[in-house]
Motif scaffolding. Structure first.
Motif, PDB file in Angstrom:
ATOM      1  N   PHE A 248       0.853  -1.117   0.085  1.00 55.08           N
ATOM      2  CA  PHE A 248      -0.192   0.045  -0.002  1.00 55.08           C
ATOM      3  C   PHE A 248       0.858   1.016   0.066  1.00 55.08           C
ATOM      4  CE2 PHE A 248      -3.144  -2.991   2.368  1.00 55.08           C
ATOM      5  CZ  PHE A 248      -3.637  -3.125   1.183  1.00 55.08           C
TER       6      PHE A 248
ATOM      7  N   LYS B  70      -3.607   3.800  -3.129  1.00 54.33           N
ATOM      8  CA  LYS B  70      -4.157   2.487  -2.423  1.00 54.33           C
ATOM      9  C   LYS B  70      -4.198   2.834  -1.050  1.00 54.33           C
ATOM     10  CE  LYS B  70      -2.520  -1.824  -4.567  1.00 54.33           C
ATOM     11  NZ  LYS B  70      -1.304  -3.070  -4.288  1.00 54.33           N
TER      12      LYS B  70
ATOM     13  N   ARG C  85      -1.865 -12.311  -8.920  1.00 53.42           N
ATOM     14  CA  ARG C  85      -1.547 -11.104  -9.719  1.00 53.42           C
ATOM     15  C   ARG C  85      -0.229 -10.665  -9.364  1.00 53.42           C
ATOM     16  NH1 ARG C  85      -5.510  -6.612  -7.583  1.00 53.42           N
ATOM     17  NH2 ARG C  85      -4.759  -7.203  -5.637  1.00 53.42           N
TER      18      ARG C  85
ATOM     19  N   GLU D 150       6.527  -8.366  -7.957  1.00 50.74           N
ATOM     20  CA  GLU D 150       5.898  -8.937  -6.830  1.00 50.74           C
ATOM     21  C   GLU D 150       4.821  -9.830  -7.309  1.00 50.74           C
ATOM     22  OE1 GLU D 150       4.112  -7.152  -3.582  1.00 50.74           O
ATOM     23  OE2 GLU D 150       4.579  -9.014  -2.304  1.00 50.74           O
TER      24      GLU D 150
ATOM     25  N   VAL E  55      -5.295  -8.787   5.521  1.00 53.08           N
ATOM     26  CA  VAL E  55      -4.326  -8.962   4.666  1.00 53.08           C
ATOM     27  C   VAL E  55      -2.709  -8.860   5.372  1.00 53.08           C
ATOM     28  CG1 VAL E  55      -4.434  -6.267   4.308  1.00 53.08           C
ATOM     29  CG2 VAL E  55      -3.389  -7.800   2.423  1.00 53.08           C
TER      30      VAL E  55
END
Ligand code: 0L1
Ligand code: MG
Length: 261
Positions: free
Chosen positions: A60, A65, A100, A134, A150
């Motif tokens: 983040f 974000k 992702r 990543e 998370v």
């Protein structure tokens, strides 16, 4: 068994078996300290299987974000050797739940770094910088999570790829980059998306790791955070990042029977 251990094992098992699991805290009731305690125990499960700790990832790190998640600070996760995918190699798609990928810049350290440091102090601890990718692969069903979820899930981190290392004494504050899938540009961005300068992410990593009594170590990698939105990736694809001045990094996903995932 404590709740921390129960949740850490649930998430570790989900990652090991590449199977989505229920949220552990759908109402977001756990404190951030409790969530990080679960993450710490989850990573200890990996270490107990022989995986070495090799660094940290920052999450983040874009203002967009942060605002989206209602956050005033970045989050972080722990990297182990088993998460590293060698540049240019093929990784088995079946090791992921619903992956992702995002383009990042990585630091490798030559000195310990901890606490409240300035940008120049952080830079003085950097051995080299590299383009990186990543793979984020939330272990939660439908990639749906609260903030404590998370964090407990190691900030969704699942894998990372590092490209060629370069001298950190170039201006890397605003390097253009693309995230490519099978040679087509999927995302365009800049390293400036990382808190205005990627070094700020390293400064935050030094602070957060020290707060957890895990000062950043020489030889550790710090993944500075996504420079663009993440893209869904599928079996059989080749995913790469091209970064101005620093070069490229990429990896293949196997076209296994896991195509159906
Ligand atoms: O920015 C990050 O690397 C945090 C990733 C966690 C959120 C997600 O899975 O999208
Ligand atoms: Mg990331």
């Amino acid at each position: 068994m404590s709740q921390t251990t129960e949740f850490a094992r649930l998430l570790d098992n989900a990652a090991r078996t590449a199977t989505a699991t229920r949220q552990i805290d759908p109402e977001g009731r756990l404190t951030l300290a409790q969530a990080y305690a679960i993450q710490s125990e989850l990573v200890k499960c990996r270490e107990a299987r022989g995986e070495q700790r090799v660094g940290v990832k920052m999450g983040f790190t874009s203002r967009a974000k942060m605002v989206q998640m209602g956050l005033s600070d970045v989050i972080w996760g722990r990297l182990t050797a088993g998460m590293q995918i060698e540049e240019g190699t093929t990784v088995d798609f079946s090791r992921f739940v619903h992956p992702r990928c995002e383009p990042e810049i990585a630091f490798i350290l030559k000195k310990p770094l901890a606490g409240h440091v300035t940008g120049p102090q952080a830079l003085a601890a950097v051995e080299a910088i590299a383009p990186a990718l990543e793979i984020i692969d939330s272990r939660y069903e439908n990639f749906k999570f609260t903030l404590p979820d998370v964090i407990a899930d190691n900030a969704s981190s699942s894998g990372f790829v590092i490209g060629p290392w370069s001298d950190p004494h170039i201006d890397f504050s605003n390097l253009g980059l693309t995230l490519n899938i099978d040679g087509r540009v999927a995302q365009v961005g800049s390293t400036a998306a990382l808190l205005g300068h990627p070094l700020r992410s390293l400064v935050a990593a030094a602070r957060l790791a020290a707060e957890a009594d895990e000062p950043l170590q020489p030889g550790w990698v710090v993944m500075a955070g996504g420079a663009t939105s993440a893209e869904w990736i599928k079996a059989g694809q080749y995913i790469s990042v091209d970064m101005e001045r620093l070069g490229s990094a990429g990896f293949h996903l196997s076209a296994a029977s896991s195509d159906t995932k």
